[in-house]
Design a protein around this motif. Sequence first.
Motif, short mmCIF file in Angstrom:
data_model
loop_
_atom_site.label_atom_id
_atom_site.label_comp_id
_atom_site.label_asym_id
_atom_site.label_seq_id
_atom_site.Cartn_x
_atom_site.Cartn_y
_atom_site.Cartn_z
N TYR A 268 78.66 58.52 34.20
CA TYR A 268 77.75 59.51 33.86
C TYR A 268 76.33 59.07 34.15
O TYR A 268 75.81 57.84 33.62
CB TYR A 268 77.91 59.76 32.29
N ASP A 269 75.42 59.93 34.74
CA ASP A 269 74.02 59.67 34.93
C ASP A 269 73.51 59.46 33.65
O ASP A 269 73.83 59.74 32.65
CB ASP A 269 73.57 60.55 36.13
N GLU A 270 72.14 58.89 33.86
CA GLU A 270 71.34 58.46 32.42
C GLU A 270 71.12 60.00 31.50
O GLU A 270 71.44 59.89 30.43
CB GLU A 270 70.02 58.14 32.87
N ILE A 277 77.32 62.45 26.44
CA ILE A 277 78.28 61.17 25.86
C ILE A 277 77.75 60.92 24.38
O ILE A 277 78.65 60.68 23.42
CB ILE A 277 78.07 59.91 26.75
N LYS A 278 76.50 61.31 23.95
CA LYS A 278 76.12 61.00 22.91
C LYS A 278 76.43 62.35 21.80
O LYS A 278 77.09 62.02 20.80
CB LYS A 278 74.59 61.40 22.65
N LYS A 285 73.10 55.68 23.37
CA LYS A 285 72.67 54.62 24.26
C LYS A 285 71.87 55.09 25.51
O LYS A 285 72.07 56.26 25.96
CB LYS A 285 73.68 53.66 25.15
N GLN A 286 70.87 54.30 25.90
CA GLN A 286 70.18 54.55 27.13
C GLN A 286 70.71 53.94 28.28
O GLN A 286 70.88 52.66 28.29
CB GLN A 286 68.61 54.27 26.85
N MET A 324 85.38 51.88 23.16
CA MET A 324 84.45 53.08 23.52
C MET A 324 84.94 53.60 24.79
O MET A 324 84.55 54.46 25.34
CB MET A 324 82.81 52.78 23.63
N GLY A 325 86.00 52.82 25.64
CA GLY A 325 86.45 53.45 26.52
C GLY A 325 87.90 54.38 26.23
O GLY A 325 87.83 55.53 26.41
#
Lengths: 482, 324
Positions: A268-270, A277-278, A285-286, A324-325
Amino acid sequence: MPTVQKSYMYEMIRSELAWVVGEEHIQTTDSDKLGHSIDYYWVPELWHDRGEKLTPPDFIVHPATAKEVSEILKIANTHNIPVIPWGGGSGSQGGALPIYGGIMLDMKRMNKVLSIDPVSMTTTVEVGINTQHLEWEIEKAGYSTMHLPASIACATLGGFIAHRGTGVLSTKYGKMEDMIMSLEVVTPTGEIINTLPVPRHASGPDLTQMFLGSEGTLGVVTKATMKIHPIPESRKFHAFLFKTMHDAMVAGSRIMTSRLRPCVIRLYDEPETAKLIKKVLGIDKQGAYLVFGFDGYEKMVDLEMEQACEICKTLEHEDLGTEMGQSWWDNRYKFFYPPYMFHMPQAFGTLDTVATFSNIEKVYWAMKNTIKENFPQATFIGHFSHWYEWGCMLYARFIIDEPPKDPHEAIALYNKIWDMAIRAAIKEGGVINEHHGVGLKLGRIMKDLYGPAYKVLQDIKKVMDPNNIMNPGKMGFQGKGA
Amino acid sequence: MNIKKCIDAINACRFCFMCRHLDPVGNVTFNESDTPRGRALIIDKIRMDRENLNNQDFINTMYKSALSAANRYHCVSHYDEAGLVLAVRKDIVEAGLAPEAVKKLAKELEHVDFKVEGKGSNLYFGEMPELYPDSKLISGGDPGKALEVLGFTNESKNVFEKFKKAVINSKCETLIVAEPSSYDFLKNKFDNIKVIHSSEYLLSAGVNSQTQSKAYYLDSDYLKNYNDNLKAPRELLESAGYKLAMFGTNQEESYSVGEGAVVYDKLYPELAKKLAERVWEQADNPETDLIITASSYTKSILKKYNPAFNVITVEEAVLKAKGN
Ligand SMILES: Cc1cc2nc3c(=O)[nH]c(=O)nc-3n(C[C@H](O)[C@H](O)[C@H](O)COP(=O)(O)OP(=O)(O)OC[C@H]3O[C@@H](n4cnc5c(N)ncnc54)[C@H](O)[C@@H]3O)c2cc1C
Ligand code: SF4
């Protein structure tokens, strides 16, 4: 289109269809027509949302056998009426829309698992089967199709064949074109044919592959033999966070080019890490979130996992661990349910593109910059979904929270974004697309994408479908009014 | 309009395909309109233009829903697709647009006369009083649930008032309800009377049995999808010695042949028959498998369309186990 509802011609055609499938398997009610006028393409959804009139099919017919499909196509040829195969209607490209009315061939009644061959590990099925029902039935027999797309419960096997669809485990088990052994197809003129029974041969070009991805324009797929797999002893996941998408891409591509065999990788890009994802996984997370998994014998899974983690650790990273995976795997479909999925009144589109590792980041930046520079009202996010030895798929999306109120303006803007973003991607070596197909949405791009080779496709279409009855106006092929 | 209160579900379901595989009616008619998406699109059209409420096709589609709520149960966010259908049915009835067959059925359902007989501190509402020796029995028809799901809110209230009067007059403090639809309807309706499902009562009473039979439990729409998967029926059957196997290929589909719509077979016998045929197709060995259902409605419909079904209710299963 010669049929005008309530005219005697309409009744003539209805009678002929009823003789083939039986009166109870033809629907012409307003309820059914509405459901068949909108698929998962944003444009008809918007059209409905704004109270505009949709184009319905004239008849919705549910055939039970290839013979019935063949008879229906013969009727359609006689009267020169469009026939549009419909599976689950979950296609995002408008591929199943009855843009010229006609006969909607709803395939869901052809839904039987006909046989399971445990020796060759294959199954033969009628392709109108809902893929979740198929997977459940195969799992009950002790195997898996390993075709686990987000729309597993939404779509039919025929729809996935027609669009060369793909599931979350594509990296190991392949896309539809890798999963299918052979097909039974009813050609536009009504012949029932079978392609060769195995997918590896040197008996000329591969007809199975020609029908895969043909989106109902070259005939109706009625039966398929596909591979099945043992249920793996173990399946494990691991996630990492990288400072930049580039670092994560380096890690992912190294895993693939080292020839490890993950069943899935997703990056996933930033912006998508920060947003989705949040929202879905609660990981705040950043950076760029990368998750991968391995399956098979536990010993091998552990070994491969260790190697993949070693590769990630050579770059600046935060190890998010297995939990988290695993959480990503457990929630992999949640992204697609309301309210997690983008929804009206937002305008959104999935700019699905595939390219080699050398080009994929260039494609990402070309699309992102095009959107940023030309459409400040749009947000661009993306993740990389399906990974192969040579490259991967970019699941990029643009989102406009408040598109124009006027539906005509909204669609004009939407089309413009698609056009500019895709042409920018093609320039950088991107192919549109990896698994969503062409349909109505991207037909106009086909000539540019293929160049002179597109004529080959057009010639095949002309020869196979002389009256242009099969799903006209899709994949860039001639429409019915032309 | 009642549907306007359900705007969240309309907006969520109208373009969503994620639970279409679980609509029992959609799985036998194969119609797009018989899925939560198809129905939400119609309801959205009615919301946009009330004129569409007059459309007989739309009305028919709304009554064709089996209201299993399997879709809502599956939905990650539990959007109330079943509530949406109930809301539009109310709108149809309030506008005087209910189909004749529905109106006729509603009239029949209004004719109830509840009687209490026997002795005991509990009140039992069901078909097997022999399992509840210390209970009075209340009988006389549907307590209002059927009218409620058909959209006849006032008529449902009137029927319930009669039921309530009979219950209060019985002076019992616990009402034991066997039919899941009635249990769902009654469970929160009394202030000082405890309402429990018959399986909860029988489980707490304990069953001593040496049975070791394999059986397939068909989940009830009301106990599973509407009541957060009430565990008592399964626990009861297991404690009675039944070894429960998974029916069909999954635990998500509804196989209760229209139980959610309470009187489904009365309006759509041909569809109820198709639903029963699907259950037959999904069974491992339909001729021999013992199938157990919490709903007498489900049992009666399965038997009606195929007497070869080896199906009994949970209460019958308990009685059988006790006999062993
Ligand atoms: C929430 C959601 C998530 C999604 N996720 C994924 C994903 O993970 N992977 C993926 O690949 N796609 C995904 N999609 C897209 C969609 O599910 C696929 O494109 C799927 O292949 C469509 O299948 P369908 O049966 O719904 O086909 P439809 O939408 O009904 O039809 C699609 C095309 O196939 C043709 N067609 C259908 N059946 C036949 C047949 N028997 N013979 C010939 N032509 C036929 C139609 O004419 C049309 O051109 C997603 C969609 C949704 C709604
Ligand atoms: S109930 Fe949930 S999953 Fe089903 S259609 Fe509605 S939003 Fe989608």
